[in-house]
Design a protein around this motif. Sequence first.
Motif, PDB file in Angstrom:
ATOM      1  N   UNK A 199       0.840  -1.202   0.000  1.00 30.87           N
ATOM      2  CA  UNK A 199       0.000   0.000   0.000  1.00 30.87           C
ATOM      3  C   UNK A 199       0.875   1.251   0.000  1.00 30.87           C
ATOM      4  N   UNK A 200       1.977   1.216   0.766  1.00 28.97           N
ATOM      5  CA  UNK A 200       2.898   2.352   0.795  1.00 28.97           C
ATOM      6  C   UNK A 200       3.517   2.588  -0.576  1.00 28.97           C
ATOM      7  N   UNK A 201       3.873   1.511  -1.275  1.00 30.70           N
ATOM      8  CA  UNK A 201       4.434   1.664  -2.624  1.00 30.70           C
ATOM      9  C   UNK A 201       3.446   2.366  -3.545  1.00 30.70           C
ATOM     10  N   UNK A 242       0.851  11.843  -1.548  1.00 31.24           N
ATOM     11  CA  UNK A 242       0.441  10.777  -0.650  1.00 31.24           C
ATOM     12  C   UNK A 242       1.618  10.227   0.157  1.00 31.24           C
ATOM     13  N   UNK A 243       2.742  10.927   0.136  1.00 30.03           N
ATOM     14  CA  UNK A 243       3.930  10.418   0.831  1.00 30.03           C
ATOM     15  C   UNK A 243       3.693  10.284   2.332  1.00 30.03           C
ATOM     16  N   UNK A 244       2.927  11.203   2.921  1.00 33.05           N
ATOM     17  CA  UNK A 244       2.654  11.112   4.363  1.00 33.05           C
ATOM     18  C   UNK A 244       1.864   9.840   4.684  1.00 33.05           C
ATOM     19  N   UNK A 245       0.942   9.457   3.798  1.00 26.21           N
ATOM     20  CA  UNK A 245       0.196   8.219   4.017  1.00 26.21           C
ATOM     21  C   UNK A 245       1.121   7.016   3.911  1.00 26.21           C
ATOM     22  N   UNK A 246       2.096   7.100   2.994  1.00 25.99           N
ATOM     23  CA  UNK A 246       3.071   6.016   2.882  1.00 25.99           C
ATOM     24  C   UNK A 246       3.849   5.866   4.183  1.00 25.99           C
ATOM     25  N   UNK A 268      12.494  -0.039   5.912  1.00 24.26           N
ATOM     26  CA  UNK A 268      13.228   1.197   6.185  1.00 24.26           C
ATOM     27  C   UNK A 268      13.610   1.895   4.875  1.00 24.26           C
ATOM     28  N   UNK A 269      13.958   1.106   3.879  1.00 23.40           N
ATOM     29  CA  UNK A 269      14.303   1.684   2.580  1.00 23.40           C
ATOM     30  C   UNK A 269      13.123   2.447   1.995  1.00 23.40           C
ATOM     31  N   UNK A 270      11.934   1.838   2.045  1.00 22.65           N
ATOM     32  CA  UNK A 270      10.738   2.498   1.526  1.00 22.65           C
ATOM     33  C   UNK A 270      10.391   3.739   2.336  1.00 22.65           C
ATOM     34  N   UNK A 271      10.497   3.635   3.667  1.00 16.25           N
ATOM     35  CA  UNK A 271      10.150   4.805   4.479  1.00 16.25           C
ATOM     36  C   UNK A 271      11.144   5.934   4.238  1.00 16.25           C
ATOM     37  N   UNK A 272      12.414   5.580   4.012  1.00 11.76           N
ATOM     38  CA  UNK A 272      13.385   6.614   3.663  1.00 11.76           C
ATOM     39  C   UNK A 272      12.988   7.342   2.385  1.00 11.76           C
ATOM     40  N   UNK A 273      12.507   6.588   1.400  1.00 10.48           N
ATOM     41  CA  UNK A 273      12.049   7.196   0.151  1.00 10.48           C
ATOM     42  C   UNK A 273      10.848   8.106   0.400  1.00 10.48           C
ATOM     43  N   UNK A 274       9.945   7.659   1.276  1.00 10.69           N
ATOM     44  CA  UNK A 274       8.775   8.485   1.591  1.00 10.69           C
ATOM     45  C   UNK A 274       9.196   9.786   2.274  1.00 10.69           C
ATOM     46  N   UNK A 275      10.115   9.693   3.226  1.00 12.35           N
ATOM     47  CA  UNK A 275      10.599  10.910   3.897  1.00 12.35           C
ATOM     48  C   UNK A 275      11.305  11.835   2.897  1.00 12.35           C
TER      49      UNK A 275
END
Length: 442
Positions: A220-222, A230-234, A252-259
């Motif tokens: 869902x984050x992807x 929608x990065x905050x939702x990710x 952590x890799x995905x959340x880093x991309x979102x941040x």
Amino acid sequence: MPLQDPTAWMDDLNVYLDDEEVASTAALWEPELLYRGSRVGAALWLAVVGLVAGVLGAVTFSPGIRGSLAAFGAYLLAVLVVLRAVGPLTRRLLDASMTFHAKSTVFWAVLLAAAAMLGAARDATWAAYAISVGGGVLLGIVHGGNTPRTVRREDAWMMAALPLAPLCTGVATWVHRNALGSMGSIAAAAVAGAIAGAYFVPMSALLAWSRNEAHGLAQLAKLYLHNENFAARAVACLDRAIALAPDDAELYNLRGTAYSKLDDAERAAADWARMTALLPQRAEPIMNLGVDHLRRGQLDRAVELLEHALQLDGNDATIHSNLGAALERRGDLDRAIAHYDHAIAIRPRYPNAFANRAFAHFRRGDHARAVADCERALTLQPHFANAAVNRAHALGAMGEHAAAARSYREALEMDPSPEVREEALRGLEALGAAADDDSAPS
């Protein structure tokens, strides 16, 4: 031409989805991805649905059911009622998140039963099993290749589907041809259909066993990461996923991309550092940190980090392409093109690398090569707005203003990201073409 994975766009976060598409897709996916009901109950229900659908599918293909037009009409009406009840019953017994799986089970079970019955109807033994087993192999490949989004082990799903589908269709055909002679044709078809539909007994158990809520949240984050709005939702999804699986480096890799998309460089770097601590030899977090610096215009640091990432994995096409982008932004066009060349040599079907190399060729004044690279990118990804814009830049520089204007307008029709849309509009304005004429989108 090799087959392309229709879901590959999910992992390419350069693919832009507009707000409406992200929101509507998330509304469809979220219930399925975040199911928290009984796994055993879900497996049992989907197995029953598969068995029943297999019976109905086989009976529909049985010549006995078509002996009377009135009886056949009544049967089809009953089948329609049963099929329409699958969704409501699934929601009542489990919840709405399982309705997609139940309907999908019906679809595939009917196809498996059809393959078994079409084979059973052949006079020649070789033809019977060529149709039945061959059809099962094809259905196993297609069904196995469409891994449910909640299943993390795609290889396990395929390795189960590929042998089980032809086994069930082949056994169903054999039983119908050799062991059911005393039965009426409808009853024989029902038994054969149940055997074909039994494919979903182990597959439903595998679905329940391999369901992973953290993986569902990551999927869902992807989806959300395909649009920066929608990065905050990710981040919210990944916070929940990490709470469930704190040692999963990919989260952590995905959340880093979102941040990074939220311009929170400090938290992005911290998450990529956490991934590096968990997987020290992985180049991806170093690459992503370099891309983050590239986004913020810190070109020397971006080049340094991307070169470091290449030392860890010199055969990663994405790293070469991103390093090419950083070098191009810094004005080192020859080295940029060389890295795009490396990226394309490693991954010949890489539209981003072709589109980016095109822009480097354009900046160097090699407009014909720029157009050729854009055409190749658009062949690989027909709705690639950035490639259409880069092609328009090159055509305009060649003096082909009408063709350039058409290419800018094509880009605008591809639902581009806001940045690409603005670039296309600026290009039209520079050409002296009206962006709001009859051929431009409203």
